[in-house]
Design a protein around this motif. Structure first.
Motif, PDB file in Angstrom:
ATOM      1  N   TYR A   1       0.837  -1.194   0.000  1.00 26.17           N
ATOM      2  CA  TYR A   1       0.000   0.000   0.000  1.00 26.17           C
ATOM      3  C   TYR A   1       0.881   1.256   0.000  1.00 26.17           C
ATOM      4  CZ  TYR A   1      -3.393   3.504   1.330  1.00 26.17           C
ATOM      5  OH  TYR A   1      -4.167   4.619   1.352  1.00 26.17           O
ATOM      6  N   GLY A   2       0.602   2.174  -0.942  1.00 28.17           N
ATOM      7  CA  GLY A   2       1.332   3.431  -1.012  1.00 28.17           C
ATOM      8  C   GLY A   2       2.624   3.369  -1.806  1.00 28.17           C
ATOM      9  N   TRP A   3       2.904   2.232  -2.428  1.00 26.89           N
ATOM     10  CA  TRP A   3       4.127   2.080  -3.215  1.00 26.89           C
ATOM     11  C   TRP A   3       3.769   1.763  -4.660  1.00 26.89           C
ATOM     12  CZ3 TRP A   3       9.217   2.332  -1.322  1.00 26.89           C
ATOM     13  CH2 TRP A   3       9.317   2.537   0.054  1.00 26.89           C
ATOM     14  N   VAL A   4       4.695   2.030  -5.583  1.00 21.64           N
ATOM     15  CA  VAL A   4       4.441   1.828  -6.999  1.00 21.64           C
ATOM     16  C   VAL A   4       5.763   1.573  -7.731  1.00 21.64           C
ATOM     17  CG1 VAL A   4       4.570   4.296  -7.533  1.00 21.64           C
ATOM     18  CG2 VAL A   4       3.204   2.818  -8.970  1.00 21.64           C
ATOM     19  N   TRP A   5       5.695   0.773  -8.808  1.00 19.12           N
ATOM     20  CA  TRP A   5       6.837   0.579  -9.701  1.00 19.12           C
ATOM     21  C   TRP A   5       6.702   1.583 -10.837  1.00 19.12           C
ATOM     22  CZ3 TRP A   5      11.175  -1.965  -9.048  1.00 19.12           C
ATOM     23  CH2 TRP A   5      11.212  -3.049  -8.165  1.00 19.12           C
ATOM     24  N   LEU A   6       7.752   2.369 -11.061  1.00 18.26           N
ATOM     25  CA  LEU A   6       7.777   3.346 -12.145  1.00 18.26           C
ATOM     26  C   LEU A   6       8.883   2.998 -13.128  1.00 18.26           C
ATOM     27  CD1 LEU A   6       7.591   6.601 -10.008  1.00 18.26           C
ATOM     28  CD2 LEU A   6       5.704   5.470 -11.185  1.00 18.26           C
ATOM     29  N   THR A   7       8.615   3.141 -14.402  1.00 16.19           N
ATOM     30  CA  THR A   7       9.624   2.966 -15.436  1.00 16.19           C
ATOM     31  C   THR A   7       9.766   4.304 -16.146  1.00 16.19           C
ATOM     32  OG1 THR A   7       8.986   0.660 -15.745  1.00 16.19           O
ATOM     33  CG2 THR A   7      10.278   1.677 -17.506  1.00 16.19           C
ATOM     34  N   GLY A   8      11.006   4.694 -16.405  1.00 23.97           N
ATOM     35  CA  GLY A   8      11.222   5.959 -17.077  1.00 23.97           C
ATOM     36  C   GLY A   8      12.697   6.202 -17.336  1.00 23.97           C
ATOM     37  N   TYR A   9      13.011   7.435 -17.639  1.00 23.01           N
ATOM     38  CA  TYR A   9      14.379   7.817 -17.967  1.00 23.01           C
ATOM     39  C   TYR A   9      14.904   8.827 -16.955  1.00 23.01           C
ATOM     40  CZ  TYR A   9      13.674   5.453 -22.352  1.00 23.01           C
ATOM     41  OH  TYR A   9      13.431   4.490 -23.284  1.00 23.01           O
ATOM     42  N   VAL A  10      16.104   8.587 -16.456  1.00 22.69           N
ATOM     43  CA  VAL A  10      16.771   9.537 -15.589  1.00 22.69           C
ATOM     44  C   VAL A  10      17.089  10.759 -16.443  1.00 22.69           C
ATOM     45  CG1 VAL A  10      18.808   9.970 -14.176  1.00 22.69           C
ATOM     46  CG2 VAL A  10      17.746   7.709 -14.170  1.00 22.69           C
ATOM     47  N   VAL A  11      16.777  11.944 -15.912  1.00 23.40           N
ATOM     48  CA  VAL A  11      16.931  13.179 -16.666  1.00 23.40           C
ATOM     49  C   VAL A  11      17.951  14.083 -15.983  1.00 23.40           C
ATOM     50  CG1 VAL A  11      15.711  15.264 -17.411  1.00 23.40           C
ATOM     51  CG2 VAL A  11      14.576  13.055 -17.505  1.00 23.40           C
ATOM     52  N   ASP A  12      18.813  14.698 -16.781  1.00 21.01           N
ATOM     53  CA  ASP A  12      19.732  15.710 -16.279  1.00 21.01           C
ATOM     54  C   ASP A  12      18.921  16.988 -16.105  1.00 21.01           C
ATOM     55  OD1 ASP A  12      21.596  17.701 -15.853  1.00 21.01           O
ATOM     56  OD2 ASP A  12      22.868  17.151 -17.556  1.00 21.01           O
TER      57      ASP A  12
END
Length: 78
Positions: free
Chosen positions: A23-34
């Protein structure tokens, strides 16, 4: 705690996994941004506590609207 202060992680989220988590957590996929250049550096998947996320909306761009470099190419069987 792992990514606070000078270790803050800017992530341009591309997807949110729908698998059930704690509860209250999530898996995120994305790109690290400068943050200085706003360029993507590396693809990452992170397990984050929703309450600890800081959402930053895109700033409106000045100048002419961006266009694609070329037409989309569609291939069969892919």
């Amino acid at each position: 705690m792992q990514f606070e202060g000078d270790r803050a992680l800017w992530l341009r989220v591309t997807s949110v996994d729908e698998r059930p988590t704690y509860y209250g957590w999530v898996w995120l996929t994305g790109y690290v941004v400068d943050p200085a250049t706003r360029k993507a550096l590396a693809k990452r998947e992170v397990f984050a506590q929703i309450a600890g996320l800081h959402i930053q909306r895109r700033k409106p761009e000045s100048g002419p609207p961006r266009t694609n470099a070329g037409p989309a190419v569609r291939r069969r069987g892919v």
